[in-house]
Design a protein around this motif. Structure first.
Motif, PDB file in Angstrom:
ATOM      1  N   UNK A   1       0.714  -1.777   0.465  1.00 18.06           N
ATOM      2  CA  UNK A   1      -0.074   0.196   0.319  1.00 18.06           C
ATOM      3  C   UNK A   1       0.804   1.268   0.215  1.00 18.06           C
ATOM      4  N   UNK A   2       1.978   1.093   0.288  1.00 20.02           N
ATOM      5  CA  UNK A   2       2.711   2.450   0.053  1.00 20.02           C
ATOM      6  C   UNK A   2       3.449   2.625  -1.492  1.00 20.02           C
ATOM      7  N   UNK A   3       3.535   1.591  -1.957  1.00 19.89           N
ATOM      8  CA  UNK A   3       3.618   2.336  -3.727  1.00 19.89           C
ATOM      9  C   UNK A   3       2.486   3.576  -3.842  1.00 19.89           C
ATOM     10  N   UNK A   4       3.289   3.858  -4.101  1.00 17.44           N
ATOM     11  CA  UNK A   4       3.270   6.093  -5.261  1.00 17.44           C
ATOM     12  C   UNK A   4       1.509   5.819  -5.471  1.00 17.44           C
ATOM     13  N   UNK A   5       1.973   4.957  -6.744  1.00 14.07           N
ATOM     14  CA  UNK A   5       0.800   4.507  -7.535  1.00 14.07           C
ATOM     15  C   UNK A   5      -0.819   4.299  -7.373  1.00 14.07           C
ATOM     16  N   UNK A   6      -0.847   3.660  -6.144  1.00  8.85           N
ATOM     17  CA  UNK A   6      -1.783   3.327  -5.277  1.00  8.85           C
ATOM     18  C   UNK A   6      -1.535   4.761  -4.542  1.00  8.85           C
ATOM     19  N   UNK A   7      -0.676   5.076  -3.958  1.00  9.54           N
ATOM     20  CA  UNK A   7      -2.013   6.300  -3.441  1.00  9.54           C
ATOM     21  C   UNK A   7      -2.406   6.914  -4.198  1.00  9.54           C
ATOM     22  N   UNK A   8      -1.502   7.813  -5.134  1.00 12.60           N
ATOM     23  CA  UNK A   8      -2.248   8.342  -6.197  1.00 12.60           C
ATOM     24  C   UNK A   8      -4.184   7.904  -6.568  1.00 12.60           C
ATOM     25  N   UNK A   9      -3.812   6.540  -6.327  1.00  9.94           N
ATOM     26  CA  UNK A   9      -5.324   6.153  -6.884  1.00  9.94           C
ATOM     27  C   UNK A   9      -6.289   5.881  -5.718  1.00  9.94           C
ATOM     28  N   UNK A  10      -5.642   5.851  -4.606  1.00 15.31           N
ATOM     29  CA  UNK A  10      -6.076   6.302  -3.651  1.00 15.31           C
ATOM     30  C   UNK A  10      -7.123   7.594  -3.168  1.00 15.31           C
ATOM     31  N   UNK A  11      -5.953   8.550  -3.661  1.00 20.34           N
ATOM     32  CA  UNK A  11      -6.617   9.892  -3.295  1.00 20.34           C
ATOM     33  C   UNK A  11      -7.332  10.285  -4.360  1.00 20.34           C
ATOM     34  N   UNK A  12      -7.522   9.007  -5.904  1.00 21.22           N
ATOM     35  CA  UNK A  12      -9.287   9.980  -6.890  1.00 21.22           C
ATOM     36  C   UNK A  12      -7.805  10.469  -7.951  1.00 21.22           C
ATOM     37  N   UNK A  13      -6.938  10.827  -8.079  1.00 24.13           N
ATOM     38  CA  UNK A  13      -5.932  10.970  -9.483  1.00 24.13           C
ATOM     39  C   UNK A  13      -5.509  10.136  -9.937  1.00 24.13           C
ATOM     40  N   UNK A  14      -6.100  10.481 -11.385  1.00 25.67           N
ATOM     41  CA  UNK A  14      -6.521   9.333 -12.657  1.00 25.67           C
ATOM     42  C   UNK A  14      -5.658   9.449 -13.291  1.00 25.67           C
ATOM     43  N   UNK A  15      -4.281   9.349 -12.785  1.00 26.23           N
ATOM     44  CA  UNK A  15      -2.767   8.951 -13.237  1.00 26.23           C
ATOM     45  C   UNK A  15      -1.981   8.185 -12.414  1.00 26.23           C
ATOM     46  N   UNK A  16      -1.068   9.007 -13.497  1.00 24.67           N
ATOM     47  CA  UNK A  16       0.606   7.783 -12.095  1.00 24.67           C
ATOM     48  C   UNK A  16       1.488   8.527 -12.399  1.00 24.67           C
ATOM     49  N   UNK A  17       2.291   8.175 -11.818  1.00 21.92           N
ATOM     50  CA  UNK A  17       3.394   9.178 -11.002  1.00 21.92           C
ATOM     51  C   UNK A  17       4.227   9.550 -11.874  1.00 21.92           C
ATOM     52  N   UNK A  18       4.608   8.537 -12.977  1.00 22.38           N
ATOM     53  CA  UNK A  18       5.440   8.726 -14.498  1.00 22.38           C
ATOM     54  C   UNK A  18       4.638   9.649 -15.294  1.00 22.38           C
TER      55      UNK A  18
ATOM     56  N   UNK B   1      -2.500  20.254  -8.982  1.00 22.52           N
ATOM     57  CA  UNK B   1      -2.602  19.103  -7.638  1.00 22.52           C
ATOM     58  C   UNK B   1      -1.607  20.077  -6.918  1.00 22.52           C
ATOM     59  N   UNK B   2      -1.232  21.011  -7.160  1.00 21.57           N
ATOM     60  CA  UNK B   2      -0.339  21.702  -5.769  1.00 21.57           C
ATOM     61  C   UNK B   2      -1.077  23.026  -5.740  1.00 21.57           C
ATOM     62  N   UNK B   3      -2.015  23.631  -7.009  1.00 24.08           N
ATOM     63  CA  UNK B   3      -3.590  24.458  -6.357  1.00 24.08           C
ATOM     64  C   UNK B   3      -4.493  24.042  -5.110  1.00 24.08           C
ATOM     65  N   UNK B   4      -5.518  22.661  -5.429  1.00 27.45           N
ATOM     66  CA  UNK B   4      -5.883  22.452  -5.267  1.00 27.45           C
ATOM     67  C   UNK B   4      -5.674  21.570  -3.690  1.00 27.45           C
ATOM     68  N   UNK B   5      -4.070  20.649  -3.422  1.00 30.84           N
ATOM     69  CA  UNK B   5      -4.086  20.209  -2.312  1.00 30.84           C
ATOM     70  C   UNK B   5      -3.405  21.236  -1.469  1.00 30.84           C
ATOM     71  N   UNK B   6      -3.308  22.736  -1.678  1.00 34.32           N
ATOM     72  CA  UNK B   6      -3.385  23.675  -1.088  1.00 34.32           C
ATOM     73  C   UNK B   6      -4.675  24.966  -1.071  1.00 34.32           C
TER      74      UNK B   6
ATOM     75  N   UNK C   1       3.938  31.518  -5.039  1.00 28.81           N
ATOM     76  CA  UNK C   1       4.894  31.699  -6.013  1.00 28.81           C
ATOM     77  C   UNK C   1       5.016  30.793  -6.697  1.00 28.81           C
ATOM     78  N   UNK C   2       5.631  29.327  -6.242  1.00 26.95           N
ATOM     79  CA  UNK C   2       6.012  28.451  -6.554  1.00 26.95           C
ATOM     80  C   UNK C   2       5.267  27.693  -8.257  1.00 26.95           C
ATOM     81  N   UNK C   3       3.477  27.887  -8.181  1.00 25.53           N
ATOM     82  CA  UNK C   3       2.660  27.889  -8.159  1.00 25.53           C
ATOM     83  C   UNK C   3       2.631  28.739  -9.259  1.00 25.53           C
ATOM     84  N   UNK C   4       2.636  30.083  -9.680  1.00 26.37           N
ATOM     85  CA  UNK C   4       2.754  30.795 -10.631  1.00 26.37           C
ATOM     86  C   UNK C   4       3.633  30.712 -11.153  1.00 26.37           C
ATOM     87  N   UNK C   5       5.228  30.307 -10.879  1.00 24.46           N
ATOM     88  CA  UNK C   5       6.206  29.841 -11.900  1.00 24.46           C
ATOM     89  C   UNK C   5       6.423  29.028 -12.457  1.00 24.46           C
ATOM     90  N   UNK C   6       5.604  27.904 -12.333  1.00 18.15           N
ATOM     91  CA  UNK C   6       5.040  26.440 -12.821  1.00 18.15           C
ATOM     92  C   UNK C   6       4.163  26.776 -13.562  1.00 18.15           C
TER      93      UNK C   6
END
Length: 490
Positions: free
Chosen positions: A129-146, A195-200, A280-285
């Motif tokens: 359950x520590x796989x980062x792709x599994x964590x993203x899936x549990x959060x409802x994010x429809x993509x993988x880390x790569x 993602x950064x916007x939604x988390x913040x 600021x980081x989000x706006x720069x990105x």
């Protein structure tokens, strides 16, 4: 808000960023220190874990590889593995078991997957359950880390090896040293921004909601207190104001103060500064689709001491003399190795002195035991022999994982005998120190360098490959471990 349709549109928006830095103009050398950081992905993580010699049923791991010395006998490597296993089991296993989703750890000899060189591998593994792709899936994010981190590559090289820099009395940083850094990263820019916007937003909305709830409860409490104040003052004549407040609680109770107003203001200022940095980081990105940065310095002295910002980050012992004087690094390293050798020798002297005293004490106890047995009757000897057999049987059963009854165990409670208990703890401490020093010797004999570090989560792997990181060649050669005392050999 983060639906598959949104991600499918944002997935194509990539950001490419690179950095190039150079110190001096010295050419890279095949014998110099080099490090390479890279990212890769595989569709079959189970097969990848198996190729690394790791356990099945894991989701993430951290792996360190130490390069084994050439033509090393198998028994020397096995001794190093055994020593490291004992040290980890005694000093680190309890802490590792407390890690959330911890699976297991392992020390073994293996062949590195990249260059097929023999390595001594230390691995810490976590549950699936520590796989980062599994964590993203549990959060409802429809993509993988790569799909977010598309590519990562960072190369660092020195013109000289670590051994030459730290041991040569003629080496001068300003005159001889050269280094180059080349780094590039490709990310799904729009996805990271979203993602950064939604988390913040989630963090800020949670904090704002908690503040609103706090103020509403406080206001409700004030209204309730005002309605009942007159009635309470008439009923409880002479009661203190603080007592009346406690009697009229209606669901709100002010939290006790644990920090001063200045501490609270500093905490709020820090949180506000962090929020500004994130946005600021989000706006720069969001606005930067591609970026390239090039840095060049004529010498190490220019890099470290020409900038006021760089000077402020340096420790007090880093002075211009270190980069200007020949052999400055070798002098510092020599003092460090002499200090290490001194401490190791002092520990060995303490261990051997204790073991000598303990051996003589056990010899005296054995002599007195034999004298007592010579005066015993046959019946008493048989009774003592029977008790010793029961103790040995209980010990064997415990090693097999079988619970034993109190009648079989009958162990002596040393905590009721302070002198014996202190002696027992001292013996345990000296045994632990001997184990550490023997493991240091065995590891130094078996390995010569840190070869690589890998962090793997699911099919995603970040690899730090090292060349010329000969840390064991730089450490002082340990003295040959004295044989253990007779009571330990028995």
């Amino acid at each position: 808000l983060l639906t598959p349709s949104i991600f499918s549109r944002l997935r194509q928006e990539m950001g490419r960023y690179s950095v190039t830095a150079e110190v001096s103009t010295a050419e890279p050398s095949d014998e110099g220190f080099a490090a390479n950081l890279s990212f890769s992905y595989t569709d079959n993580p189970g097969k990848s874990f198996a190729a690394m010699g790791l356990s099945v049923g894991i989701g993430s791991c951290v792996v360190m590889d130490f390069l084994i010395r050439s033509e090393l006998p198998e028994e020397v490597a096995a001794k190093a593995v055994s020593g490291l296993e004992k040290v980890i089991a005694e000093h680190f296993d309890a802490e590792l078991q407390r890690l959330q989703n911890f699976h297991s750890w392992r020390v073994f000899v293996w062949e590195n997957e990249v260059d097929q060189l023999p390595v001594l591998r230390l691995a810490v593994m976590l549950k699936p359950e520590t796989s980062i792709d599994f964590v993203l899936k549990q959060l409802g994010v429809a993509l993988r880390f790569h799909e977010m981190l598309v590519d990562l590559n960072c190369e660092l090289h020195f013109s000289h090896s670590l051994t030459e820099m730290l041991e040569s009395k003629k080496f001068t940083l300003d005159e001889n040293f050269g280094s180059g850094l080349s780094a590039s990263i490709v990310v799904a820019r729009k996805i990271l921004v979203r993602l950064a916007e939604e988390l913040q937003y989630c963090v800020e909305e949670k904090a704002a909601g908690a503040n609103v709830e706090f103020e509403e409860r406080k206001e409700s409490y004030g209204w309730a207190h005002a309605r009942t104040k007159d009635a309470l003052e008439g009923k409880f004549k002479g009661a203190a104001s603080a007592d009346i407040q406690e009697m009229t609680i209606t669901g709100y109770k002010e939290e006790p103060r644990t920090e001063t107003d200045a501490q609270f203001a500093a905490k709020e200022a820090s949180a506000s500064g962090w929020r500004r940095f994130v946005w600021r980081s989000v706006n720069l990105l969001r606005g930067g689709k591609a970026s390239t940065m090039e840095l060049s310095f004529r010498s190490v002295g220019e890099l470290l001491f020409q900038s006021a910002l760089a000077r402020s980050l340096l420790p007090s012992w880093v002075t211009p003399d270190i980069v200007e004087q020949p052999g400055a690094l070798a002098t510092i390293w020599k003092r460090m190795t002499e200090s290490i050798t001194k401490h190791v020798n002092e520990h060995w002297a303490t261990i051997l002195a204790f073991e000598d005293i303990e051996q003589r004490a056990r010899d005296d106890e054995e002599r007195r035991r034999l004298e007592r047995e010579a005066k015993m009757s046959n019946k008493e000897r048989k009774r003592l022999a029977f008790l010793e057999e029961k103790r040995q049987l209980a010990e064997k059963l415990r090693k097999l994982g079988i619970e034993t009854t109190d009648d079989l165990e009958e162990e002596e409670d040393l905590t009721q005998k302070p002198a014996e208990y202190a002696r027992h703890l001292k013996e345990k401490q000296m045994g632990s120190e001997r184990l550490l020093l023997e493991t240091y010797e065995a590891t130094w004999d078996a390995v010569c360098a840190l070869h690589s570090v890998q962090v793997v989560s699911g099919g995603n792997k970040v690899l730090l490959a090292l060349q010329g990181c000969d840390i064991f060649e730089l450490l002082p050669q340990p003295m040959k471990s004295p044989p253990p005392p007779r009571y330990k050999q028995a």
